[in-house]
Design an enzyme around this catalytic site. Structure first.
Site, PDB file in Angstrom:
ATOM      1  N   CYS A 266       0.840  -1.427   0.023  1.00  0.00           N
ATOM      2  CA  CYS A 266       0.022  -0.035  -0.004  1.00  0.00           C
ATOM      3  C   CYS A 266       0.726   1.294  -0.158  1.00  0.00           C
ATOM      4  O   CYS A 266       0.443   2.110  -0.723  1.00  0.00           O
ATOM      5  CB  CYS A 266      -0.861  -0.281   1.203  1.00  0.00           C
ATOM      6  SG  CYS A 266      -2.159  -1.601   1.204  1.00  0.00           S
ATOM      7  N   THR A 267       2.088   1.199   0.684  1.00  0.00           N
ATOM      8  CA  THR A 267       2.778   2.430   0.745  1.00  0.00           C
ATOM      9  C   THR A 267       3.411   2.513  -0.685  1.00  0.00           C
ATOM     10  O   THR A 267       3.354   3.706  -1.204  1.00  0.00           O
ATOM     11  CB  THR A 267       3.964   2.073   1.570  1.00  0.00           C
ATOM     12  OG1 THR A 267       3.485   2.009   2.980  1.00  0.00           O
ATOM     13  CG2 THR A 267       4.970   3.450   1.500  1.00  0.00           C
TER      14      THR A 267
END
Length: 217
Positions: free
Chosen positions: A45-46
């Site tokens: 997700c980062t």
């Protein structure tokens, strides 16, 4: 019931990393992209949120607002944004919705209606919350896609799909597979050959039902 193409998307109020919003009001007369992820401070997700941040100028060119959503709270979002900015090498200009009570996830059918995520949840507990919704200025759903937790989304494809939607809707045409801006479009079957000639000039007939043309300048 799952949202369908051309449904008006749910309106809602929510807290975000940039303050409270009412969703339809926040969209205004723009296009919008709502994208979800399982949990803050997670690796895939980062990288995804970093990719979205780096495309900020491209979203602006297309009069499109982007907004993230996850089941974590505002303070977690604000802390995680620092990591995203460091990874992306740029500011994170878009807000992230805090959906701790799963209201948005349920409205957009990203989780089963009876889903319950306990305290101390892991990303696996919210694995189904990984979706993309492209919404028009009319607040209708134009496109949606859902990825599994272990596969990062291709936001170049989200941008390409946005271009195709804006072109198809704005020009009254269709776009072929793998289409990008500047390539030939498909003339709708509802348009007669005579009208196609008037509108597009020269066009290519591959089959009687498949005609390709360049958009008028």
């Amino acid at each position: 019931m799952a949202l369908r193409i051309n449904d008006v998307v749910p309106d809602f109020e929510a807290d975000t990393s940039q303050g409270p919003i009412r969703f339809h009001e926040w969209i205004g007369d723009n296009w919008a992209i709502l994208f979800s992820h399982p949990k803050d401070f997670t690796p895939v997700c980062t990288t995804e949120f970093g990719a979205v941040a780096r495309l900020n100028d491209e979203w602006n060119k297309r009069a499109t607002k982007v907004i993230g959503v996850s089941v974590d709270g505002v303070e977690e979002h604000k802390g995680w944004i620092k990591d995203i900015a460091s990874f992306a090498g740029c500011d994170v200009g878009f807000p992230i919705i805090a959906d701790e009570d799963l209201k948005v996830a349920k409205l957009f059918d990203m989780l089963p209606a009876d889903a319950y995520l306990p305290d101390g949840r892991t990303p696996a507990d919210s694995a189904t919350v990984r979706s993309v919704f492209i919404i028009g200025p009319d607040k209708q759903l134009k496109l949606s896609m859902t990825y599994p937790m272990n596969v990062g989304r291709n936001f170049a494809e989200v941008l390409r799909a946005l271009d195709a939607l804006q072109t198809a809707n704005g020009q009254g045409v269709a776009t072929p597979a793998d289409w990008t801006v500047g390539q030939d479009v498909i003339i709708p079957q509802s348009v007669s050959n005579e009208d196609a000639k008037t509108k597009y000039g020269e066009y290519e007939t591959v089959f009687p039902y498949l005609r390709r043309a360049k958009l008028p300048n």
